[in-house]
Design a protein around this motif. Structure first.
Motif, PDB file in Angstrom:
ATOM      1  N   GLU A 144      49.497 -51.379-107.072  1.00  0.00           N
ATOM      2  CA  GLU A 144      49.768 -51.725-105.606  1.00  0.00           C
ATOM      3  C   GLU A 144      48.797 -51.592-104.550  1.00  0.00           C
ATOM      4  O   GLU A 144      48.881 -52.042-103.638  1.00  0.00           O
ATOM      5  CB  GLU A 144      50.868 -50.733-105.173  1.00  0.00           C
ATOM      6  CG  GLU A 144      52.523 -51.004-105.994  1.00  0.00           C
ATOM      7  CD  GLU A 144      53.377 -50.090-105.382  1.00  0.00           C
ATOM      8  OE1 GLU A 144      53.998 -50.665-104.212  1.00  0.00           O
ATOM      9  OE2 GLU A 144      53.572 -49.128-105.966  1.00  0.00           O
ATOM     10  N   ARG A 145      47.614 -50.433-104.995  1.00  0.00           N
ATOM     11  CA  ARG A 145      46.756 -50.393-104.060  1.00  0.00           C
ATOM     12  C   ARG A 145      45.849 -51.636-103.637  1.00  0.00           C
ATOM     13  O   ARG A 145      45.835 -52.515-104.510  1.00  0.00           O
ATOM     14  CB  ARG A 145      45.984 -49.039-104.503  1.00  0.00           C
ATOM     15  CG  ARG A 145      44.894 -49.301-105.623  1.00  0.00           C
ATOM     16  CD  ARG A 145      43.695 -48.544-105.608  1.00  0.00           C
ATOM     17  NE  ARG A 145      43.086 -48.442-106.814  1.00  0.00           N
ATOM     18  CZ  ARG A 145      42.129 -49.257-107.048  1.00  0.00           C
ATOM     19  NH1 ARG A 145      41.611 -50.168-105.921  1.00  0.00           N
ATOM     20  NH2 ARG A 145      41.473 -49.498-108.070  1.00  0.00           N
ATOM     21  N   PRO A 146      45.358 -51.285-102.523  1.00  0.00           N
ATOM     22  CA  PRO A 146      44.423 -52.735-102.099  1.00  0.00           C
ATOM     23  C   PRO A 146      43.190 -52.532-103.130  1.00  0.00           C
ATOM     24  O   PRO A 146      42.778 -51.548-103.653  1.00  0.00           O
ATOM     25  CB  PRO A 146      43.948 -52.343-100.769  1.00  0.00           C
ATOM     26  CG  PRO A 146      45.067 -51.426-100.225  1.00  0.00           C
ATOM     27  CD  PRO A 146      45.607 -50.648-101.198  1.00  0.00           C
ATOM     28  N   SER A 240      37.848 -57.313 -97.031  1.00  0.00           N
ATOM     29  CA  SER A 240      38.785 -57.545 -95.679  1.00  0.00           C
ATOM     30  C   SER A 240      40.226 -56.753 -96.194  1.00  0.00           C
ATOM     31  O   SER A 240      41.027 -57.520 -97.157  1.00  0.00           O
ATOM     32  CB  SER A 240      39.161 -58.883 -95.037  1.00  0.00           C
ATOM     33  OG  SER A 240      39.806 -58.629 -94.111  1.00  0.00           O
ATOM     34  N   GLY A 241      40.760 -56.097 -95.475  1.00  0.00           N
ATOM     35  CA  GLY A 241      42.148 -55.339 -95.937  1.00  0.00           C
ATOM     36  C   GLY A 241      41.916 -54.519 -97.084  1.00  0.00           C
ATOM     37  O   GLY A 241      43.096 -53.851 -97.527  1.00  0.00           O
ATOM     38  N   GLY A 242      40.748 -54.295 -97.804  1.00  0.00           N
ATOM     39  CA  GLY A 242      40.767 -53.459 -98.889  1.00  0.00           C
ATOM     40  C   GLY A 242      40.308 -51.945 -98.537  1.00  0.00           C
ATOM     41  O   GLY A 242      40.157 -51.672 -97.120  1.00  0.00           O
ATOM     42  N   THR A 327      43.780 -44.377 -97.937  1.00  0.00           N
ATOM     43  CA  THR A 327      44.441 -43.965 -96.798  1.00  0.00           C
ATOM     44  C   THR A 327      45.547 -44.358 -96.213  1.00  0.00           C
ATOM     45  O   THR A 327      45.853 -45.774 -96.214  1.00  0.00           O
ATOM     46  CB  THR A 327      43.238 -43.802 -95.905  1.00  0.00           C
ATOM     47  OG1 THR A 327      42.054 -43.045 -96.240  1.00  0.00           O
ATOM     48  CG2 THR A 327      43.795 -42.793 -94.496  1.00  0.00           C
ATOM     49  N   ILE A 328      46.608 -43.422 -96.391  1.00  0.00           N
ATOM     50  CA  ILE A 328      48.159 -44.015 -95.795  1.00  0.00           C
ATOM     51  C   ILE A 328      48.185 -43.357 -94.159  1.00  0.00           C
ATOM     52  O   ILE A 328      49.070 -44.028 -93.377  1.00  0.00           O
ATOM     53  CB  ILE A 328      49.151 -43.533 -96.685  1.00  0.00           C
ATOM     54  CG1 ILE A 328      49.289 -41.995 -96.608  1.00  0.00           C
ATOM     55  CG2 ILE A 328      49.056 -44.347 -97.842  1.00  0.00           C
ATOM     56  CD1 ILE A 328      50.491 -41.635 -97.479  1.00  0.00           C
ATOM     57  N   GLU A 425      45.122 -48.629 -89.794  1.00  0.00           N
ATOM     58  CA  GLU A 425      44.611 -49.491 -88.629  1.00  0.00           C
ATOM     59  C   GLU A 425      45.045 -49.302 -87.206  1.00  0.00           C
ATOM     60  O   GLU A 425      44.726 -50.199 -86.558  1.00  0.00           O
ATOM     61  CB  GLU A 425      44.993 -51.162 -89.193  1.00  0.00           C
ATOM     62  CG  GLU A 425      44.517 -51.449 -90.533  1.00  0.00           C
ATOM     63  CD  GLU A 425      43.272 -51.255 -91.100  1.00  0.00           C
ATOM     64  OE1 GLU A 425      42.343 -51.524 -89.939  1.00  0.00           O
ATOM     65  OE2 GLU A 425      42.709 -50.963 -91.922  1.00  0.00           O
ATOM     66  N   GLY A 426      45.754 -48.362 -87.193  1.00  0.00           N
ATOM     67  CA  GLY A 426      46.241 -48.104 -86.002  1.00  0.00           C
ATOM     68  C   GLY A 426      45.216 -47.376 -84.759  1.00  0.00           C
ATOM     69  O   GLY A 426      44.387 -46.677 -85.362  1.00  0.00           O
ATOM     70  N   THR A 427      45.548 -47.493 -83.361  1.00  0.00           N
ATOM     71  CA  THR A 427      44.382 -46.750 -82.511  1.00  0.00           C
ATOM     72  C   THR A 427      45.433 -45.731 -81.759  1.00  0.00           C
ATOM     73  O   THR A 427      44.871 -44.920 -80.936  1.00  0.00           O
ATOM     74  CB  THR A 427      43.971 -47.876 -81.629  1.00  0.00           C
ATOM     75  OG1 THR A 427      45.051 -48.678 -80.888  1.00  0.00           O
ATOM     76  CG2 THR A 427      43.184 -48.595 -82.368  1.00  0.00           C
ATOM     77  N   GLU A 428      46.706 -45.809 -81.580  1.00  0.00           N
ATOM     78  CA  GLU A 428      47.688 -44.794 -81.045  1.00  0.00           C
ATOM     79  C   GLU A 428      48.687 -44.148 -82.069  1.00  0.00           C
ATOM     80  O   GLU A 428      48.887 -44.493 -83.095  1.00  0.00           O
ATOM     81  CB  GLU A 428      48.614 -45.844 -79.986  1.00  0.00           C
ATOM     82  CG  GLU A 428      47.867 -46.528 -78.757  1.00  0.00           C
ATOM     83  CD  GLU A 428      48.914 -47.190 -78.185  1.00  0.00           C
ATOM     84  OE1 GLU A 428      50.070 -47.103 -78.090  1.00  0.00           O
ATOM     85  OE2 GLU A 428      48.583 -47.705 -77.177  1.00  0.00           O
ATOM     86  N   SER A 429      48.502 -42.833 -81.797  1.00  0.00           N
ATOM     87  CA  SER A 429      49.060 -41.853 -82.554  1.00  0.00           C
ATOM     88  C   SER A 429      50.736 -42.088 -82.547  1.00  0.00           C
ATOM     89  O   SER A 429      51.165 -42.419 -81.496  1.00  0.00           O
ATOM     90  CB  SER A 429      48.587 -40.547 -82.505  1.00  0.00           C
ATOM     91  OG  SER A 429      49.174 -39.872 -81.069  1.00  0.00           O
ATOM     92  N   ARG A 430      51.273 -41.579 -83.569  1.00  0.00           N
ATOM     93  CA  ARG A 430      52.689 -41.239 -83.338  1.00  0.00           C
ATOM     94  C   ARG A 430      53.097 -39.944 -83.607  1.00  0.00           C
ATOM     95  O   ARG A 430      52.297 -39.116 -84.313  1.00  0.00           O
ATOM     96  CB  ARG A 430      53.418 -42.170 -84.642  1.00  0.00           C
ATOM     97  CG  ARG A 430      53.066 -43.632 -84.607  1.00  0.00           C
ATOM     98  CD  ARG A 430      53.748 -44.588 -86.015  1.00  0.00           C
ATOM     99  NE  ARG A 430      53.268 -45.894 -85.639  1.00  0.00           N
ATOM    100  CZ  ARG A 430      53.795 -46.719 -86.453  1.00  0.00           C
ATOM    101  NH1 ARG A 430      54.887 -46.468 -87.204  1.00  0.00           N
ATOM    102  NH2 ARG A 430      53.451 -48.052 -86.379  1.00  0.00           N
ATOM    103  N   LEU A 431      54.230 -39.520 -82.938  1.00  0.00           N
ATOM    104  CA  LEU A 431      54.613 -38.218 -83.064  1.00  0.00           C
ATOM    105  C   LEU A 431      56.036 -37.949 -83.918  1.00  0.00           C
ATOM    106  O   LEU A 431      56.846 -38.681 -84.036  1.00  0.00           O
ATOM    107  CB  LEU A 431      54.781 -37.741 -81.579  1.00  0.00           C
ATOM    108  CG  LEU A 431      55.546 -36.142 -81.319  1.00  0.00           C
ATOM    109  CD1 LEU A 431      54.231 -35.217 -81.606  1.00  0.00           C
ATOM    110  CD2 LEU A 431      56.099 -36.108 -79.871  1.00  0.00           C
ATOM    111  N   ILE A 432      55.874 -36.794 -84.845  1.00  0.00           N
ATOM    112  CA  ILE A 432      56.930 -36.353 -85.622  1.00  0.00           C
ATOM    113  C   ILE A 432      57.285 -34.729 -84.857  1.00  0.00           C
ATOM    114  O   ILE A 432      56.329 -34.079 -84.717  1.00  0.00           O
ATOM    115  CB  ILE A 432      56.817 -36.142 -86.884  1.00  0.00           C
ATOM    116  CG1 ILE A 432      56.523 -37.618 -87.407  1.00  0.00           C
ATOM    117  CG2 ILE A 432      57.979 -35.721 -87.689  1.00  0.00           C
ATOM    118  CD1 ILE A 432      56.137 -37.784 -88.876  1.00  0.00           C
TER     119      ILE A 432
END
Length: 516
Positions: A144-146, A240-242, A327-328, A425-432
């Motif tokens: 499954e991994r890239p 790309s994408g790998g 990396t996830i 690929e994100g630039t903004e963090s998410r909070l838990i």
């Protein structure tokens, strides 16, 4: 496609990296200023054991996650070799995170990891409790991994001419080659007094292993120019994408000139931001620069492992390959806010070199740690419930005491655990956010099973660091806490053996109660 391009590099003091065993460049670099083992010359960037914090004045603790495991394998190498373990070589969080625990897997990949909290009575202090925080990333099968574009950057300098260095490098990277898929791309670059590209963009494991088998050690070390060329190769074969990553295999024995150090760090940072990450694999003993290898891997959004045996090579580069490469979640930070109505004092066990300022938590520009597929992260706080005897003396003046108003309407929670992360690929963090109920402190029982093992490893790391807050808790106590013998897992069974070796190193004889 193979070719033998060679770049001969003058080793200019202060501008490039000095030859192994040669004169240092003008001006010592930060990596050279870290603690060195007086007997071996190995370099470690040791920190003081985490201090005690009073919740009334410092209620918030913030740190970046760490998935490196190099410290544990390096400590194991020393203990098995009958050598003393310098306290600076021990990073307790890496000792704990070497092992896997029974945290629940994430139920949905939209949140890349699960969060577990539990509270236990402290085996070495009846007045305190242990708050364990566990993260577990979602698993990814090899299929499954890239696709991966990897550049093996191999140190073949004279210092690598030891059985536990270049021969083990060749064996370790051959293990990795055996685990690759047909759509993975491998390039190999070597560096000593010259930099040579041995292999470029190969998809053939046999060709890769043939190139590795021909490696021989000799000459000085020119790591900086080699790294620049490795990044060029990674960029030329970018997927790309790998996964696009440099895998550096070295004893770390190259000294960075003061002006070149900043250039090295800028190079790693810029390529990291361009999607090319860096993993460092440490080998051998006697001149290992653990400080440099850990620092550049952290800066490169990769990970650092120490390879002391063929079994460790298979663990890191085969069994855990997806975790090592894919990396996830990135820039993962943990922040714990303690309620002064319930907790009076706390300390974080380990993570001394991962500490962040409180304001860094919500600042998305501040770099932090990465979590790979299947990775686990464990953090353990030792906390003092209000009303129990703590480590710090009482304060004399009323204005310095905990205000009574803290207890009004806030006693339902002992703490809140917050995590911030970005998607790859994100630039903004998410909070838990996860609250820790106050009642769990009063109901805490002695740790058993999986939790007991994690706490035993934490105690082992702190014991090696001469942490006085363990009191009389000794290696025999640690072994008993780790669980019944024999352990079903090989690595856990080996840990018990290490407690025996540590006891012998510290007392000259087997400690009572430590299994043979």
């Amino acid at each position: 496609m193979r070719f033998g391009a060679v770049m001969y590099l003058p080793l200019i003091s202060g501008l490039m990296l000095s030859a192994c065993g040669g004169a240092k460049p003008a001006g010592d670099a930060e990596y050279d200023n870290v603690a060195a083992n007086a007997d071996s010359g190995e370099r470690y960037d040791g920190k003081e054991v985490s201090p005690i914090h009073r919740v009334a004045s410092e209620p918030v603790s913030t740190f970046a996650v760490d998935v490196d495991t190099g410290s544990y394998a390096n400590v194991r190498r020393m203990l098995m070799g009958g050598q003393p373990v310098p306290a600076d070589a021990v990073r307790t969080e890496e000792m704990i995170n070497y092992f896997r625990y029974d945290y629940a897997a994430p139920t949905d990949r939209s949140t890349p990891f699960s969060v577990t909290t539990d509270v236990y009575a402290t085996p070495w202090n009846p007045q305190t409790r242990l708050l364990r925080i566990g993260l577990r990333g979602y698993d990814v099968a090899r299929s499954e991994r890239p696709a991966a574009n990897l550049v093996f950057m191999v140190d073949v300098s004279g210092s690598m001419d030891e059985p536990d260095k270049l021969p083990l490098v060749k064996q370790a990277l051959s293990v990795l080659a055996d685990g690759l898929r047909a759509d993975d791309s491998i390039s190999i670059i070597t560096y000593s007094g010259s930099v040579e590209t041995l292999l470029e963009g190969s998809h053939d494991p046999a060709e890769i292993k043939a190139a590795l088998s021909g490696l021989q050690a000799g000459g000085g070390t020119a790591g900086g120019p080699a790294l620049s060329m490795a990044y060029d190769l990674a960029r030329a074969h970018r997927i790309s994408g790998g996964i696009n990553r440099i895998v550096m295999a070295t004893d770390g024995d190259f000294n960075v000139g003061l002006s070149d150090q900043k250039g090295l760090e800028d190079m790693v940072r810029q390529n990291r931001d361009d999607g090319i990450t860096l993993t460092t694999l440490g080998f051998g003993q006697g001149n290992s620069n653990d400080a440099m290898m850990e620092a550049v891997a952290d800066l490169g959004n990769g990970n650092h492992a120490y390879i002391d045996s063929a079994m460790e090579a298979r663990k890191v580069l085969d069994d855990e390959l997806s975790s090592t490469l894919f990396t996830i979640a990135k820039d993962v930070k943990v922040q714990v806010e303690f309620n002064p109505a319930v907790v009076s004092e706390y300390r974080l066990i380990g993570y001394e070199n991962r500490a962040l300022r409180e304001e860094d938590f919500a600042d998305d520009k501040v770099d932090a740690g990465e979590i790979g597929a299947g990775h686990q992260v464990t953090a353990i706080y030792e906390i003092v419930p209000v009303g129990q005897q703590g480590w710090l003396p009482a304060r004399k003046y009323a204005a310095n005491a905990v205000p009574a108003s803290h207890a009004v309407g806030e006693a339902a929670e002992a703490a809140t655990v917050r995590l911030r992360y970005k998607l790859p690929e994100g630039t903004e963090s998410r909070l838990i956010e996860t609250p820790v109920a106050a009642g769990r402190l009063a109901m805490a029982r002695a740790p058993v099973g999986d939790a007991a093992f994690a706490i035993a490893v934490a105690a082992f790391g702190q014991k090696l660091r001469s942490d006085t807050r363990l009191g009389s808790f000794d290696y025999a106590d640690i072994a008993r806490l780790a669980g019944p013998q024999p352990q079903a897992d090989y690595w856990r069974q080996e840990f018990i053996a290490l407690t025996n070796l540590a006891a012998r190193n510290s007392t000259g004889s087997l400690a009572s109660g430590v299994p043979e």
